[in-house]
Design a protein around this motif. Structure first.
Motif, PDB file in Angstrom:
ATOM      1  N   ALA A  60     -29.555   2.343 -41.119  1.00  0.00           N
ATOM      2  CA  ALA A  60     -28.632   1.261 -40.878  1.00  0.00           C
ATOM      3  C   ALA A  60     -27.269   1.302 -41.507  1.00  0.00           C
ATOM      4  O   ALA A  60     -26.346   0.956 -41.354  1.00  0.00           O
ATOM      5  CB  ALA A  60     -29.481  -0.107 -41.502  1.00  0.00           C
ATOM      6  N   ILE A  61     -27.573   2.005 -42.768  1.00  0.00           N
ATOM      7  CA  ILE A  61     -26.402   2.288 -43.929  1.00  0.00           C
ATOM      8  C   ILE A  61     -25.495   3.136 -42.945  1.00  0.00           C
ATOM      9  O   ILE A  61     -24.281   2.945 -42.897  1.00  0.00           O
ATOM     10  CB  ILE A  61     -26.536   2.834 -45.139  1.00  0.00           C
ATOM     11  CG1 ILE A  61     -27.069   1.663 -45.906  1.00  0.00           C
ATOM     12  CG2 ILE A  61     -25.569   3.618 -45.749  1.00  0.00           C
ATOM     13  CD1 ILE A  61     -27.649   1.848 -47.358  1.00  0.00           C
ATOM     14  N   VAL A  62     -25.987   4.343 -42.462  1.00  0.00           N
ATOM     15  CA  VAL A  62     -24.958   5.184 -41.853  1.00  0.00           C
ATOM     16  C   VAL A  62     -24.552   4.632 -40.616  1.00  0.00           C
ATOM     17  O   VAL A  62     -23.256   4.871 -40.188  1.00  0.00           O
ATOM     18  CB  VAL A  62     -26.004   6.340 -41.305  1.00  0.00           C
ATOM     19  CG1 VAL A  62     -25.178   7.537 -40.352  1.00  0.00           C
ATOM     20  CG2 VAL A  62     -26.465   7.335 -42.614  1.00  0.00           C
ATOM     21  N   GLU A  63     -25.392   3.711 -39.962  1.00  0.00           N
ATOM     22  CA  GLU A  63     -24.604   2.948 -38.678  1.00  0.00           C
ATOM     23  C   GLU A  63     -23.698   1.908 -39.181  1.00  0.00           C
ATOM     24  O   GLU A  63     -22.757   1.817 -38.401  1.00  0.00           O
ATOM     25  CB  GLU A  63     -25.803   2.308 -37.888  1.00  0.00           C
ATOM     26  CG  GLU A  63     -25.354   1.211 -36.666  1.00  0.00           C
ATOM     27  CD  GLU A  63     -26.727   0.879 -35.912  1.00  0.00           C
ATOM     28  OE1 GLU A  63     -26.629  -0.128 -35.345  1.00  0.00           O
ATOM     29  OE2 GLU A  63     -27.823   0.949 -36.370  1.00  0.00           O
ATOM     30  N   ALA A  64     -23.888   1.351 -40.173  1.00  0.00           N
ATOM     31  CA  ALA A  64     -22.647   0.396 -40.610  1.00  0.00           C
ATOM     32  C   ALA A  64     -21.379   1.028 -41.109  1.00  0.00           C
ATOM     33  O   ALA A  64     -20.463   0.613 -40.500  1.00  0.00           O
ATOM     34  CB  ALA A  64     -23.404  -0.357 -42.063  1.00  0.00           C
ATOM     35  N   GLY A  91     -15.559   2.241 -39.224  1.00  0.00           N
ATOM     36  CA  GLY A  91     -14.732   3.126 -38.715  1.00  0.00           C
ATOM     37  C   GLY A  91     -14.697   4.728 -39.499  1.00  0.00           C
ATOM     38  O   GLY A  91     -13.872   5.406 -39.383  1.00  0.00           O
ATOM     39  N   ARG A  92     -15.732   4.638 -40.107  1.00  0.00           N
ATOM     40  CA  ARG A  92     -16.253   6.183 -40.943  1.00  0.00           C
ATOM     41  C   ARG A  92     -16.746   6.896 -39.972  1.00  0.00           C
ATOM     42  O   ARG A  92     -17.399   6.603 -38.810  1.00  0.00           O
ATOM     43  CB  ARG A  92     -17.123   5.943 -42.131  1.00  0.00           C
ATOM     44  CG  ARG A  92     -16.687   4.674 -42.904  1.00  0.00           C
ATOM     45  CD  ARG A  92     -15.682   5.371 -44.096  1.00  0.00           C
ATOM     46  NE  ARG A  92     -14.439   5.719 -43.456  1.00  0.00           N
ATOM     47  CZ  ARG A  92     -13.381   5.122 -43.314  1.00  0.00           C
ATOM     48  NH1 ARG A  92     -13.512   3.637 -43.832  1.00  0.00           N
ATOM     49  NH2 ARG A  92     -12.199   5.422 -43.220  1.00  0.00           N
ATOM     50  N   ARG A 128     -14.119   1.571 -49.781  1.00  0.00           N
ATOM     51  CA  ARG A 128     -14.717   1.656 -48.752  1.00  0.00           C
ATOM     52  C   ARG A 128     -16.362   1.392 -49.178  1.00  0.00           C
ATOM     53  O   ARG A 128     -17.162   0.945 -48.067  1.00  0.00           O
ATOM     54  CB  ARG A 128     -14.765   3.192 -48.309  1.00  0.00           C
ATOM     55  CG  ARG A 128     -13.335   3.510 -47.773  1.00  0.00           C
ATOM     56  CD  ARG A 128     -13.277   5.108 -47.283  1.00  0.00           C
ATOM     57  NE  ARG A 128     -11.767   5.301 -46.690  1.00  0.00           N
ATOM     58  CZ  ARG A 128     -11.624   6.561 -46.600  1.00  0.00           C
ATOM     59  NH1 ARG A 128     -12.246   7.443 -46.722  1.00  0.00           N
ATOM     60  NH2 ARG A 128     -10.068   6.777 -46.001  1.00  0.00           N
ATOM     61  N   VAL A 129     -16.742   1.843 -50.295  1.00  0.00           N
ATOM     62  CA  VAL A 129     -18.159   1.532 -50.606  1.00  0.00           C
ATOM     63  C   VAL A 129     -18.467   0.083 -50.617  1.00  0.00           C
ATOM     64  O   VAL A 129     -19.264  -0.604 -50.257  1.00  0.00           O
ATOM     65  CB  VAL A 129     -18.693   2.218 -51.781  1.00  0.00           C
ATOM     66  CG1 VAL A 129     -20.054   1.896 -52.447  1.00  0.00           C
ATOM     67  CG2 VAL A 129     -18.605   3.735 -51.524  1.00  0.00           C
ATOM     68  N   ARG A 130     -17.273  -0.659 -51.342  1.00  0.00           N
ATOM     69  CA  ARG A 130     -17.430  -2.015 -51.450  1.00  0.00           C
ATOM     70  C   ARG A 130     -17.614  -2.950 -50.254  1.00  0.00           C
ATOM     71  O   ARG A 130     -18.451  -3.682 -49.971  1.00  0.00           O
ATOM     72  CB  ARG A 130     -16.270  -2.503 -52.171  1.00  0.00           C
ATOM     73  CG  ARG A 130     -16.116  -4.220 -52.282  1.00  0.00           C
ATOM     74  CD  ARG A 130     -14.616  -4.492 -52.796  1.00  0.00           C
ATOM     75  NE  ARG A 130     -13.852  -4.121 -51.683  1.00  0.00           N
ATOM     76  CZ  ARG A 130     -12.386  -3.779 -51.955  1.00  0.00           C
ATOM     77  NH1 ARG A 130     -11.971  -4.218 -53.043  1.00  0.00           N
ATOM     78  NH2 ARG A 130     -11.814  -3.341 -50.640  1.00  0.00           N
ATOM     79  N   ASP A 131     -16.825  -2.242 -49.232  1.00  0.00           N
ATOM     80  CA  ASP A 131     -16.938  -3.049 -47.719  1.00  0.00           C
ATOM     81  C   ASP A 131     -18.141  -2.600 -47.119  1.00  0.00           C
ATOM     82  O   ASP A 131     -18.592  -3.848 -46.573  1.00  0.00           O
ATOM     83  CB  ASP A 131     -15.707  -2.241 -47.112  1.00  0.00           C
ATOM     84  CG  ASP A 131     -14.318  -2.746 -47.401  1.00  0.00           C
ATOM     85  OD1 ASP A 131     -14.316  -3.777 -48.129  1.00  0.00           O
ATOM     86  OD2 ASP A 131     -13.448  -2.073 -47.087  1.00  0.00           O
ATOM     87  N   LEU A 132     -18.629  -1.487 -47.524  1.00  0.00           N
ATOM     88  CA  LEU A 132     -19.892  -1.245 -46.871  1.00  0.00           C
ATOM     89  C   LEU A 132     -21.022  -2.002 -47.545  1.00  0.00           C
ATOM     90  O   LEU A 132     -21.931  -2.701 -46.897  1.00  0.00           O
ATOM     91  CB  LEU A 132     -20.455   0.135 -47.280  1.00  0.00           C
ATOM     92  CG  LEU A 132     -21.705   0.698 -47.069  1.00  0.00           C
ATOM     93  CD1 LEU A 132     -22.194   0.607 -45.486  1.00  0.00           C
ATOM     94  CD2 LEU A 132     -22.208   2.185 -47.479  1.00  0.00           C
TER      95      LEU A 132
END
Length: 316
Positions: free
Chosen positions: A230-234, A239-240, A307-311
């Motif tokens: 799910a994290i990879v999908e997110a 946009g990553r 980017r990590v915060r947005d994730l």
């Protein structure tokens, strides 16, 4: 904070003027003539020439300073050297002494934090190693503040801990990468940063970043977070561009051992990026004794932290 220019004004200039005024007086010039040549008052000449002005012993005893005084004194007294020429000669020596030399050492003594920087530097050089190192450390600190202030980030910290790293522009070894000593941990739902960033304290994340750079990637920074599909999908949804790599190489990096381990990481990451050169997320899904991990890459630590915060906000 103390500027090296202050050291020049407080330590070099009065010493140099004292020596030069005394030299010119010894050559038979009058107090008025010395004042005209040095562009100072006659009373100042008197103080300089008679030793009424405190001088710096290290500057006064430096052979290059004494040679400059003798040469400039002879040139001014004979008329062979103009005042502009005398100034130019002094400026050249000052610039030389500022570059990891006498004035740089006096600067370190006056501002002790400079002594903590290992290696020579020219404080006026916009591309100096000191400036590059401090910019990297500042970027990591900025990124760490972003992560600490994110209430959702702690949930992304893997069991091995997270780290936020940034490499120097020409980094080739882990010593060229700034990171958090001891890693970032999840302490009761909050991200705990144990110490200020330093160079050479990360092997686990720095090795993956360096492997990506050796494979031609332009990333200068990285942060590791826990892996789930799910994290990879997110990340893809944000946009990553994720790509999987072999966990074996990463496991060797976690041990922080020798060149063979680094070669394993290089091979695994290079193989992954060969088919996805624009990927900005690397992940491995684990193996025997290896925790699955996601690495978010970016141009600097502050950007990666954002980017990590947005994730974290997206998957909370």
């Amino acid at each position: 904070m103390k500027f090296i220019e202050e050291v020049v004004v407080e330590e070099f200039l009065p010493t140099y003027r004292s020596l030069l005024a005394a030299d010119l007086r010894d050559r038979g010039l009058t107090q008025s003539e010395v004042a005209d040549l040095l562009g100072i008052s006659q009373s100042a000449v008197s103080k300089y020439a008679t030793g009424a002005v405190e001088v710096n012993g290290r500057v006064a005893g430096d052979e290059r300073v004494r040679e400059l005084v003798a040469g400039v004194g002879q040139g001014l007294a004979s008329g062979e050297l103009s005042r502009v020429g005398a100034l130019a000669e002094a400026e050249v020596l000052v610039r030389q002494l500022e570059q990891d030399d006498l004035l740089a050492k006096l600067h370190e003594a006056a501002f002790p934090p400079l002594a903590e920087y290992e290696g020579g530097f020219d404080v006026h050089d916009p591309d100096s190693g000191l400036r590059a190192s401090e910019r990297v450390l500042s970027s990591v600190r900025q990124g760490l503040r972003t992560l600490e202030e994110s209430p959702a980030f702690a949930a992304l910290v893997p069991a091995v801990g997270s780290n936020l790293v940034e490499a120097l522009p020409e980094a080739t070894h882990v010593e060229d990468v700034a990171a958090v000593p001891g890693r970032i941990l999840d302490v009761k739902g909050r991200a705990a940063v144990p110490a200020d960033p330093e160079f050479g304290v990360s092997v686990y994340v720095a090795s993956v970043l360096l492997a990506a750079r050796r494979a031609g990637h332009e990333a200068r920074a990285a942060c590791n977070v826990r892996y789930t599909p799910a994290i990879v999908e997110a990340l893809a949804g944000l946009g990553r561009d994720p790509v999987e790599f072999d966990a074996v190489g990463e496991a060797a990096g976690a041990g922080g051992a020798g060149q063979g381990d680094a070669d394993d990481i290089d091979t695994a990451v290079a193989d992954a990026l060969a088919g996805a050169p624009d990927a900005d997320v690397l992940y491995q899904t684990g193996g025997f004794g290896v925790e699955p991990i996601v690495y978010v890459l970016g141009p600097d630590a502050a950007t990666v932290a954002g980017r990590v915060r947005d994730l974290a906000e997206h998957v909370r």
